[in-house]
Design a protein around this motif. Structure first.
Motif: not given
Length: 295
Positions: A176-183, A187-192, A215-216
């Motif tokens: 909800a905070r960062r959005g749902r990846p669709s591909a 994934l590189g835009r997200h925290d891990w 990956a961040h």
């Protein structure tokens, strides 16, 4: 030499030799460090020489200790072989049985289903050891070991229980905070949330390194339970086993068609000397019911 050597003292000596400290040896043998120190002192008094010396890396054997280690390991092998032979012939489904697995598997799958095993065999006492290292079955560190790969030791008996697919997961709060990846490319835009060095080189880490090289990483954890908890708390995405990630309702599976996500195999492993042991047989039958058949 001033007296007879006792097997218990040799056992304590070997534990310190292998683990480096009284505290670590005590944890391995489930006794107090002071007991380890006292028995080692008694052993050195019995043989009349110093067996261990202290270094910055821990306790290491002296020349006399190295000679004793050779003999002590032979005694250990004979004692353990006798224990396995006697235990292997035990046809009572009663008393202790040691099971080892990873922490996530133990917490989310085994413990909830242990009720069935205990109801079926109320005199069975289960010792469940959740740890990452592969325990030595020949030394009776475990009777049944659950491993996420086929054992390399050819002498061990192994039964494949099921496939364990891995998926990318995120919490509802994080999405909800960062959005749902669709591909995968997103994934590189997200925290891990990722394992630390204790799980480096696993297939799931290799997949992430290949498909999300930048990956961040915001948090690293030393075990699967903490990894899952961190992902569920919203710290970031994680690659987790489908076998137990759904047990936390906060987690949502993402990208079900993502390319190349690993599928590992779960194996139940035991020592051949225990093939006719009734307690081990009961555990293996229970495990076959807990896990789905391989496809």
């Amino acid at each position: 030499m001033h007296g007879m050597l006792a097997w218990d003292d040799l056992r304590y000596f070997l534990a310190v030799d292998r683990h480096g400290t009284h505290a670590a040896a005590g944890r391995a043998l489930r006794v107090a460090p002071t007991t380890i120190g006292r028995r080692l002192a008694a052993l050195e008094a019995a043989v009349g020489v110093r067996l261990l010396r202290r270094t910055p890396e821990g306790l290491v054997p002296t020349e006399a200790g190295l000679r004793l280690r050779t003999h002590a390991e032979r005694v250990e092998a004979e004692v353990l072989a006798s224990e396995r032979e006697l235990t292997g012939a035990d046809q009572r489904v009663a008393g202790p049985v040691r099971i080892t697995s990873g922490d996530g598997l133990a917490a989310y799958v085994l413990v909830p289903r242990l009720v069935e095993l205990r109801e079926r065999h109320p005199d069975l006492v289960v010792e469940l050891r959740a740890e990452l290292r592969v325990l030595d079955l020949s030394r009776r560190e475990a009777d049944v070991s659950l491993r996420m790969s086929r054992p390399r030791e050819p002498a061990l008996l192994a039964r494949r229980l099921c496939d364990v697919p891995f998926r990318v997961y995120g919490s509802a709060a994080y999405l909800a905070r960062r959005g749902r990846p669709s591909a995968v490319r997103e994934l590189g835009r997200h925290d891990w949330v990722r394992p630390d060095a204790t799980l480096a080189g696993t297939p799931q880490e290799a997949w992430l390194d290949k498909h999300v090289p930048q990956a961040h990483t915001v948090l690293r954890a030393s075990n699967s339970t903490t990894l899952l908890a961190a992902c569920a708390a919203g710290h970031g995405l994680a690659v987790l086993p489908e076998l137990f990630a759904p047990h936390d309702s906060r987690l949502e599976s993402l990208l079900p068609r993502a390319t190349g996500l690993p599928v590992r195999e779960l194996w139940a492993v035991t020592h051949p000397d225990l093939r006719h042991n009734a307690r081990v047989g009961a555990v293996l039958a229970w495990l076959a019911a807990v896990f789905p058949r391989p496809r």
